[in-house]
Design a protein around this motif. Structure first.
Motif, PDB file in Angstrom:
ATOM      1  N   ALA A 233      -4.057  76.864  10.601  1.00 13.03           N
ATOM      2  CA  ALA A 233      -5.362  77.515  10.510  1.00 13.03           C
ATOM      3  C   ALA A 233      -5.309  78.615   9.461  1.00 13.03           C
ATOM      4  CB  ALA A 233      -5.739  78.106  11.863  1.00 13.03           C
TER       5      ALA A 233
ATOM      6  N   ARG B 194      -9.386  74.815   8.859  1.00  8.54           N
ATOM      7  CA  ARG B 194      -8.168  74.266   9.468  1.00  8.54           C
ATOM      8  C   ARG B 194      -7.556  73.316   8.455  1.00  8.54           C
ATOM      9  NH1 ARG B 194      -6.404  75.094  14.401  1.00  8.54           N
ATOM     10  NH2 ARG B 194      -7.632  76.790  15.239  1.00  8.54           N
TER      11      ARG B 194
ATOM     12  N   PRO C 188      -0.946  70.951  11.272  1.00  2.35           N
ATOM     13  CA  PRO C 188      -2.117  71.776  10.977  1.00  2.35           C
ATOM     14  C   PRO C 188      -1.725  73.248  10.822  1.00  2.35           C
ATOM     15  CG  PRO C 188      -1.984  71.408  13.327  1.00  2.35           C
ATOM     16  CD  PRO C 188      -0.779  70.713  12.709  1.00  2.35           C
TER      17      PRO C 188
ATOM     18  N   ALA D 275      -8.907  70.219   4.113  1.00  6.14           N
ATOM     19  CA  ALA D 275      -9.774  70.859   5.109  1.00  6.14           C
ATOM     20  C   ALA D 275     -11.185  70.354   4.880  1.00  6.14           C
ATOM     21  CB  ALA D 275      -9.735  72.387   4.985  1.00  6.14           C
TER      22      ALA D 275
END
Lengths: 137, 137, 137, 137
Positions: free
Chosen positions: D8, D74, D6, D97
């Motif tokens: 952000a 994210r 992941p 996302a």
């Protein structure tokens, strides 16, 4: 027609191997196309994005990194238009230093409305892009 | 003596508020000082770092962001030397656009040996830095 | 009270000397403070800037680069609030790797209205910043 | 086999339109692949580049930007190996996302000797890359 713009390889662009880090090349390709819109098309990004709330996002990229460029190299970016569509344009950029091709990329941009949708080029921009394509070097 | 270098605010520098994002200002200050070493001191970073394995890292910064700069602004960076030490130098940079001071910063750099320790300036560089300080504008 | 956030030193952060390039440190300080607003103050930048059209620009920085950090280092950023003003806040950040302080910086941010002027903190944010300051570690 | 990481979307990644600026996507693709080498192949870039003076430069990229990603999103990056050659590897990365594919890219990397030439993968790395390809998800 080919339009040229130089970019010096500075410390900021280089990775621990002392060569241009590829995300920095894309900062360069964005800068070259941004300056092409300002200087050749006479329609700067500040007008497109901040004043008129349109956009010209990049939607597709193909890039080849042919040879490393080093701190202190002076890259010459040669820009050509490869295809002009109803709401898109494909630029080919070739970056050369010391007579060696370092990277080349084809970037397709789309014209986007304030609502975020692909839209036909405004006539002014379209005719200037077309005129550039038809100019003899 | 003040040395000037322009930097155009491009898309790459701007944040979602459409103004220069402060880490990009430090890419600019690094570029201004790098070009000062190349053009005025005649000792480019490629020679310092890649050929001679020395360094000029930044060890201290004080910066004030006085007014936002926007996409399309042309920043004029004015560079002065504020202090020249045995193994360090303090530059003051002031960035102005449309007659308004946007940011100013004092950056202290140190001369570093290949082993990574502070070392006295080589005579060539020291004398050129000193000569620049003593030049009338 | 001290809040901690780790950032791994990646290729992207490193210069030709293989150490963190100082503009990348400011990308890190921005990220640390951005995550502090999201995780501790529970008021993410997306809400502040995109939804409510306010801003928290950085207006003053003092930074010391104490020792180089290298590719592969894991920086621990320790954040403290040093001063909470009517429309500003000063954060102190200290970045440590392998038990050695690498850099520290004090960054002053201002609360800005949609019109771009300094404005008093909203009560919600101010009370949470104050509560953080008063918390025992 | 697909490996996930992941990232952000932070302020640093976003342009004046409030969406991820494409050069920042390539900082992300580099980070994803760098972490894949560290975590899955157990051969971090610090070892490859700083200790052993080899390199894994990116030599070819094809990328499609399908939908904008915004501040606060994210991104889930899903990594697959598409092709493992004698001295190269092609990774496919897809970034999603809120259940929408935002960008995908195929990046071809080459193994480079300290002299800067393409060289066959070391057995250790090659066998781990091959093992990853053959793993059931």
């Amino acid at each position: 027609m080919i339009w040229h713009r130089p970019i010096a390889v500075e410390f900021n662009h280089c990775d621990p191997a002392g060569i241009v880090f590829y995300p920095r090349y894309f900062e360069m390709t964005n800068s070259v196309i941004e300056n092409f819109f300002a200087d050749v098309i006479d329609y700067p990004y500040a007008r497109i994005t901040m004043e008129e709330r349109h956009g010209v996002p990049t939607v597709h990229i193909e890039a080849d990194f042919r040879a490393p460029a080093r701190l202190g190299d002076r890259l010459d970016f040669a820009l050509e238009i490869r295809r002009l569509g109803r709401s898109s344009v494909a630029f080919h950029l070739a970056a050369t230093a010391r007579d060696i091709l370092r990277m080349e990329a084809t970037l397709t941009l789309a014209w986007i409305s304030p609502a975020g949708r692909a839209a036909p080029w405004p006539d002014t921009i379209r005719s200037r892009l077309a005129a550039f394509m038809e100019t003899d070097a």
